[in-house]
Design an enzyme around this catalytic site. Structure first.
Site, PDB file in Angstrom:
ATOM      1  N   GLU A 188       4.826  -5.224   6.940  1.00  0.00           N
ATOM      2  CA  GLU A 188       4.201  -4.236   7.647  1.00  0.00           C
ATOM      3  C   GLU A 188       4.558  -3.991   9.273  1.00  0.00           C
ATOM      4  O   GLU A 188       4.550  -2.844   9.679  1.00  0.00           O
ATOM      5  CB  GLU A 188       2.469  -4.614   7.801  1.00  0.00           C
ATOM      6  CG  GLU A 188       1.938  -4.412   6.411  1.00  0.00           C
ATOM      7  CD  GLU A 188       2.084  -5.733   5.475  1.00  0.00           C
ATOM      8  OE1 GLU A 188       2.770  -6.783   5.782  1.00  0.00           O
ATOM      9  OE2 GLU A 188       1.182  -5.852   4.729  1.00  0.00           O
ATOM     10  N   GLY A 218       0.708  -5.224   0.914  1.00  0.00           N
ATOM     11  CA  GLY A 218      -0.476  -5.191   0.021  1.00  0.00           C
ATOM     12  C   GLY A 218      -0.167  -5.901  -1.413  1.00  0.00           C
ATOM     13  O   GLY A 218      -0.811  -6.439  -2.026  1.00  0.00           O
ATOM     14  N   GLU A 258      -0.279  -9.463  -0.739  1.00  0.00           N
ATOM     15  CA  GLU A 258      -1.664  -9.987  -0.541  1.00  0.00           C
ATOM     16  C   GLU A 258      -2.438  -9.891  -1.948  1.00  0.00           C
ATOM     17  O   GLU A 258      -3.238 -10.689  -2.090  1.00  0.00           O
ATOM     18  CB  GLU A 258      -2.021  -9.058   0.446  1.00  0.00           C
ATOM     19  CG  GLU A 258      -1.610  -9.082   1.828  1.00  0.00           C
ATOM     20  CD  GLU A 258      -2.148  -7.685   2.744  1.00  0.00           C
ATOM     21  OE1 GLU A 258      -1.901  -6.775   2.341  1.00  0.00           O
ATOM     22  OE2 GLU A 258      -2.396  -8.282   3.950  1.00  0.00           O
ATOM     23  N   ALA A 290       0.979  -1.189  -0.093  1.00  0.00           N
ATOM     24  CA  ALA A 290      -0.033  -0.044   0.034  1.00  0.00           C
ATOM     25  C   ALA A 290       0.885   1.206   0.156  1.00  0.00           C
ATOM     26  O   ALA A 290       1.949   1.101   0.274  1.00  0.00           O
ATOM     27  CB  ALA A 290      -0.860  -0.001   1.315  1.00  0.00           C
TER      28      ALA A 290
HETATM   29  N1  CO8 Z   1       4.433   3.297  -0.591  1.00  0.00           N
HETATM   30  C1  CO8 Z   1       4.728   4.359  -1.405  1.00  0.00           C
HETATM   31  N2  CO8 Z   1       5.999   4.540  -1.750  1.00  0.00           N
HETATM   32  C2  CO8 Z   1       6.806   3.561  -1.907  1.00  0.00           C
HETATM   33  C3  CO8 Z   1       6.554   2.371  -1.572  1.00  0.00           C
HETATM   34  C4  CO8 Z   1       5.484   2.069  -0.714  1.00  0.00           C
HETATM   35  N3  CO8 Z   1       4.843   0.874  -0.182  1.00  0.00           N
HETATM   36  N4  CO8 Z   1       7.629   1.459  -1.701  1.00  0.00           N
HETATM   37  C5  CO8 Z   1       8.673   2.114  -2.320  1.00  0.00           C
HETATM   38  N5  CO8 Z   1       8.074   3.314  -2.484  1.00  0.00           N
HETATM   39  C6  CO8 Z   1       8.749   4.406  -3.036  1.00  0.00           C
HETATM   40  C7  CO8 Z   1      10.031   4.988  -2.366  1.00  0.00           C
HETATM   41  O1  CO8 Z   1       9.513   5.798  -1.512  1.00  0.00           O
HETATM   42  C8  CO8 Z   1      10.894   5.631  -3.494  1.00  0.00           C
HETATM   43  O2  CO8 Z   1      10.386   6.830  -3.750  1.00  0.00           O
HETATM   44  P1  CO8 Z   1      11.360   8.213  -3.967  1.00  0.00           P
HETATM   45  O3  CO8 Z   1      12.206   7.906  -5.019  1.00  0.00           O
HETATM   46  O4  CO8 Z   1      10.479   9.277  -4.279  1.00  0.00           O
HETATM   47  O5  CO8 Z   1      12.029   8.322  -2.684  1.00  0.00           O
HETATM   48  C9  CO8 Z   1      10.602   4.906  -4.808  1.00  0.00           C
HETATM   49  O6  CO8 Z   1       9.484   3.849  -4.313  1.00  0.00           O
HETATM   50  C10 CO8 Z   1      11.777   3.631  -4.754  1.00  0.00           C
HETATM   51  O7  CO8 Z   1      11.845   2.839  -3.509  1.00  0.00           O
HETATM   52  P2  CO8 Z   1      13.413   2.842  -2.866  1.00  0.00           P
HETATM   53  O8  CO8 Z   1      14.214   3.986  -3.154  1.00  0.00           O
HETATM   54  O9  CO8 Z   1      12.950   2.681  -1.529  1.00  0.00           O
HETATM   55  O10 CO8 Z   1      13.734   1.552  -3.319  1.00  0.00           O
HETATM   56  P3  CO8 Z   1      14.760   0.258  -3.116  1.00  0.00           P
HETATM   57  O11 CO8 Z   1      15.136  -0.329  -4.146  1.00  0.00           O
HETATM   58  O12 CO8 Z   1      15.521   0.881  -2.205  1.00  0.00           O
HETATM   59  O13 CO8 Z   1      14.001  -0.586  -1.882  1.00  0.00           O
HETATM   60  C11 CO8 Z   1      12.039  -1.561  -1.156  1.00  0.00           C
HETATM   61  C12 CO8 Z   1      12.572  -1.070  -2.514  1.00  0.00           C
HETATM   62  C13 CO8 Z   1      12.553  -2.453  -0.579  1.00  0.00           C
HETATM   63  C14 CO8 Z   1      10.579  -2.238  -2.077  1.00  0.00           C
HETATM   64  C15 CO8 Z   1      11.394  -0.334  -0.352  1.00  0.00           C
HETATM   65  O14 CO8 Z   1      10.964   0.743  -1.281  1.00  0.00           O
HETATM   66  C16 CO8 Z   1      10.519  -0.664   0.672  1.00  0.00           C
HETATM   67  O15 CO8 Z   1      10.732  -1.309   1.828  1.00  0.00           O
HETATM   68  N6  CO8 Z   1       9.298  -0.320   0.372  1.00  0.00           N
HETATM   69  C17 CO8 Z   1       8.177  -0.406   1.349  1.00  0.00           C
HETATM   70  C18 CO8 Z   1       7.800  -1.659   1.402  1.00  0.00           C
HETATM   71  C19 CO8 Z   1       6.737  -1.923   2.619  1.00  0.00           C
HETATM   72  O16 CO8 Z   1       6.530  -1.638   3.568  1.00  0.00           O
HETATM   73  N7  CO8 Z   1       5.246  -2.500   2.244  1.00  0.00           N
HETATM   74  C20 CO8 Z   1       4.247  -2.636   3.008  1.00  0.00           C
HETATM   75  C21 CO8 Z   1       3.218  -1.441   2.835  1.00  0.00           C
HETATM   76  S1  CO8 Z   1       2.173  -1.440   4.288  1.00  0.00           S
HETATM   77  C22 CO8 Z   1       0.879  -2.469   3.455  1.00  0.00           C
HETATM   78  O17 CO8 Z   1       1.133  -2.908   2.163  1.00  0.00           O
HETATM   79  C23 CO8 Z   1      -0.408  -2.692   4.447  1.00  0.00           C
HETATM   80  C24 CO8 Z   1      -1.357  -3.379   3.437  1.00  0.00           C
HETATM   81  C25 CO8 Z   1      -2.837  -2.976   3.741  1.00  0.00           C
HETATM   82  C26 CO8 Z   1      -3.815  -3.526   2.850  1.00  0.00           C
HETATM   83  C27 CO8 Z   1      -4.087  -2.432   1.700  1.00  0.00           C
HETATM   84  C28 CO8 Z   1      -3.411  -2.660   0.476  1.00  0.00           C
HETATM   85  C29 CO8 Z   1      -3.375  -1.708  -0.623  1.00  0.00           C
END
Ligand code: CO8
Length: 257
Positions: free
Chosen positions: A131, A108, A111, A64
């Site tokens: 999460e 998400g 999921e 998400a």
């Molecule tokens: N939300 C918003 N932006 C994101 C997300 C995210 N989940 N993941 C990555 N991005 C963005 C980063 O902020 C970054 O943006 P910017 O260039 O503007 O700074 C861009 O994508 C590239 O990401 P990274 O620079 O972080 O790239 P890396 O290669 O270093 O890392 C990762 C990639 C490992 C995927 C890392 O970005 C990461 O850990 N992301 C978050 C993953 C996460 O925590 N996901 C769970 C989110 S909570 C959730 O899904 C709850 C579900 C609830 C159900 C409803 C679903 C819709």
């Protein structure tokens, strides 16, 4: 159709691409609504027999959108039923949906992949429910579908440590149907989808419904459901055609009825 979700038709296969590369395909309302709209269109199109949902080479979806939801309060989440909206549309479509996952399928995103009927993973795929790192928990089936797919031990491990599982581990654990070299992922998935779409659509839908029953009923209930549907299939012209074609040593010509 919004530009964060693209849809294409490949023969009898509907392809949906999540297209927010700048945010690792993070899921927001526009993405979820776009996917639901694409599924609506493919469901209504009688020429489509199978749907493929994919992202890009770096991410299926990294969860998400964290920026979008970080300031939600309880009442907003509850009143909007975040993010149920159209989320369940992937589950409710009667046509099979294959998730073609390359790169990250986190939170998400994992999921969403699990809500599809099966997952084909590129060898670059990484699955996880991170999460807990954000001070929250999976909210769209991670604590429910993951244990059913990989068992309690691995589901607890992934949800509680936030570690990622690679494609090989995911296949071994039963989360993914196939692991495919990344450069061939889409072609191979479209090929499998075309195979499915080449069969009788009512039979495809009956099989999807019956397999899903295995997760929603007791064994006896599920076996009874399967037998009733099996009996019903004798009413299909496609059953007559399929069996006649076998006996006559020719290819069947299914008419989806
Ligand atoms: N939300 C918003 N932006 C994101 C997300 C995210 N989940 N993941 C990555 N991005 C963005 C980063 O902020 C970054 O943006 P910017 O260039 O503007 O700074 C861009 O994508 C590239 O990401 P990274 O620079 O972080 O790239 P890396 O290669 O270093 O890392 C990762 C990639 C490992 C995927 C890392 O970005 C990461 O850990 N992301 C978050 C993953 C996460 O925590 N996901 C769970 C989110 S909570 C959730 O899904 C709850 C579900 C609830 C159900 C409803 C679903 C819709």
């Amino acid at each position: 159709m919004s530009n964060v979700v693209l849809s294409e038709i490949h023969g009898k296969v509907g392809l949906i691409r999540i297209n927010r590369p700048e945010a690792m395909n993070a899921l927001n309302n526009d993405v979820v609504d776009g996917i639901a709209a694409a599924i609506d269109a493919f469901e209504a199109d009688e020429n489509i027999g199978c749907i493929v949902l994919t992202g890009n080479e770096k991410a299926f979806a990294a969860g998400a959108d964290i920026g979008f939801m970080k300031d939600f309060d309880y009442m907003h989440a509850y009143q909007t039923d975040f993010i149920t909206r159209n989320w369940e549309r992937i589950k409710t479509t009667r046509k099979p949906v294959i998730a073609a996952v390359a790169g990250f399928a986190l939170g998400g995103g994992c999921e969403m992949a699990m809500m599809c009927d099966m997952i084909f993973a590129a060898d670059t795929a990484k699955f996880g429910q991170p999460e807990i790192r954000l001070g929250t928990l999976p909210g769209a089936g991670g604590t429910q579908r993951l244990p059913r797919a990989v068992g309690k031990a691995k589901a607890m491990d992934l949800c509680l440590t936030a570690r990622m599982m690679d494609a090989a581990e995911a296949e071994k654990a039963g989360l993914v149907a196939r692991v495919i070299p990344a450069e061939q992922l889409l072609d191979e998935t479209l090929k499998a989808a075309a195979t499915i779409a080449g069969y009788s659509l009512p039979v495809v839908m009956m099989i999807k419904e019956s397999v899903n029953r295995a997760f929603e009923s007791s064994l006896n209930e599920g076996l009874l459901f399967e037998r009733r549907v099996f009996h019903a299939a004798f009413a299909l012209e496609d059953q007559k055609e399929g069996m006649a074609a076998f006996v006559e040593k020719r290819k069947p010509a299914f008419k989806n009825r």
